[in-house]
Scaffold this active site. Sequence first.
Site, short mmCIF file in Angstrom:
data_model
loop_
_atom_site.label_atom_id
_atom_site.label_comp_id
_atom_site.label_asym_id
_atom_site.label_seq_id
_atom_site.Cartn_x
_atom_site.Cartn_y
_atom_site.Cartn_z
N SER A 1 0.84 -1.20 0.00
CA SER A 1 0.00 0.00 0.00
C SER A 1 0.88 1.24 0.00
O SER A 1 1.98 1.24 0.57
CB SER A 1 -0.90 0.02 1.24
OG SER A 1 -1.56 1.27 1.38
N TYR B 1 -1.47 1.12 10.65
CA TYR B 1 -1.63 0.36 9.41
C TYR B 1 -0.46 0.60 8.47
O TYR B 1 0.12 -0.35 7.91
CB TYR B 1 -2.95 0.76 8.74
CG TYR B 1 -3.14 0.21 7.35
CD1 TYR B 1 -3.53 -1.11 7.15
CD2 TYR B 1 -2.93 1.02 6.23
CE1 TYR B 1 -3.72 -1.62 5.88
CE2 TYR B 1 -3.12 0.52 4.95
CZ TYR B 1 -3.50 -0.80 4.78
OH TYR B 1 -3.69 -1.30 3.52
#
Length: 251
Positions: free
Chosen positions: A144, A157
């Site tokens: 990501s 995250y």
Amino acid sequence: MKDAFGIPQSLLVLGGTSEIALATARRLVVRRARTVWLAGRPSPALESAATQLRSLGAEVHTVAFDALDPESHETVLGKVFAEGDIDMVLLAFGILGDQAHDEREPVAAVRVAQTNYTGAVSAGLVSARALQTQGHGSLVVLSSVAGERARRADFIYGSSKAGLDVFAQGLGDALHGTGVHVMVVRAGFVRSRMTAGLEEAPLATTPGAVATAIELGLRRRSETVWVPGALRVVMAAVRHLPRAVFRLLPL
């Protein structure tokens, strides 16, 4: 074996209910893939995903897999590879967590890290060794852009994805020349169940667009894929912003 264009005939999905993974599997089945293994926690959603792919003509198997139980990974995944060669492993499991909640509850933050990083390291190494033993295959890792630089809004995250990204890059270097190809997919904000209710970020994309980029990356034997491609330039600039300036951005 993969064809001359890099499309796999057999696919193992780690995270069998992931929307990105299923969009990718559907695309590959339409192209050429004939055998698909969906690994995930047993659930109606996993069975529904299998039914969808079977309707496209694929032979689909489900296997119980838990990212948070690394002690079981070698046994569980070993049984899959024992059934025959796997041309591609798609490492697609992960959780977003709730940043505000997880900051107050460290145990919850650890669960994000254990799922996104520790579990992925375990499953990635087991899969890589099996691919190397058979002498060919691709390991595609869903990373990501959140891992490119820590943001106040999602640094728990983001840190887990940063670790995963570096791990996958290093694994790719370690496997260079063995016949095993590792591809890191750095997607931006993806409109999916996981991001439902969140404010949409610029350059948002879809599971289908990520699947398209993965197919193109396989054909090119890319090592890194950005989705959308413009994020490569954007993140190059963001990485070099002075920290004092970066803190002022509405990120």
